[in-house]
Design an enzyme around this catalytic site. Structure first.
Site: not given
Length: 237
Positions: A52-53, A68, A97, A178, A233
């Protein structure tokens, strides 16, 4: 004419340092938000490890989590920023990536923040259906029935294009086999949409797993009714 020009130039010089400080502050604030949001995705089980990112846009810069690196190790000195073409402008760590995915959202929407996760229930649903069944009105918060983007390998332009097709008139989608992508005008909003999407997928999986029963689903008319109600809302002001 020349008087006006001189005045404008003098004014610009006077504000230049101030503007640079403002820009620095905005970048620093956005980076802190990106790191905090990325840590939140890990703490709340929406990602495992460094999967994830998260990104946020400040002007023509995109601040994005690096590739990473565990989120708890990221600090103020680790800022990673690219321009809208993907050229790195700040930092020494390589950007995620999935950069093409983030940049595609910023180029084609008014997003100020993007969250990409590998949330378990949402990813499970991405393997089952082309669209999340309308099991709850929370779908209205994402613009309507949430679509599943066709599969393509992570980090590719092809995946970014599939995602854009699935995001048409929506603020979130599933990526087949994914994960999820959501965006918003703030990091909190983008994160909240991810959390709502994961919860909705979990809800559908839970309801549809009861033998001999199929969950009742909302109609598009019912969903539109919710979308109209949501316009008023929250707190006034």
């Amino acid at each position: 004419m020349s008087d006006h020009h001189e005045g404008a130039r003098d004014g610009h010089n006077g504000h230049h340092g101030h503007d640079a400080n403002d820009a620095r502050d905005a970048i620093e604030q956005a980076w802190n938000g990106v790191v905090a949001t990325a840590r939140r995705t890990a703490a709340e089980g929406l990602v495992v490890g460094t999967s994830g990112n998260v990104s946020a846009r400040v002007g023509d810069l995109v601040l994005v989590t690096p590739s990473g690196v565990p989120y708890d190790r990221l600090g103020p000195g680790d800022t990673v920023a690219v321009d809208l073409h993907g050229n790195q402008v700040l930092g020494v760590l390589a950007p995620t990536s999935e950069l093409p995915l983030h940049l595609a959202v910023y180029r084609h929407t008014d997003a100020a923040a993007v969250v990409h996760t590998h949330a378990v229930h949402a990813t499970a649903v991405s393997t089952l259906v082309p669209e999340v069944p309308l099991v709850h009105y929370a779908a209205a918060m994402l613009g309507g029935p949430v679509r599943t983007a066709a599969y393509a390998r992570y980090g590719t332009q092809e995946l970014a294009e599939h995602m854009l097709a699935a995001l048409r008139d929506r603020t979130g989608c599933l990526l087949r086999n994914h994960g999820t992508v959501t965006y918003g005008s703030t990091l909190d909003q983008a994160y909240d949409r991810t959390a709502q999407l994961e919860w909705m997928c979990r809800l559908w999986l839970t309801a549809s797993s009861v033998p001999g029963h199929s969950p009742s689903l909302l109609s598009l008319a019912q969903l539109r009714d919710v979308q109209d109600a949501l316009k008023g809302y929250g707190q006034p002001g």
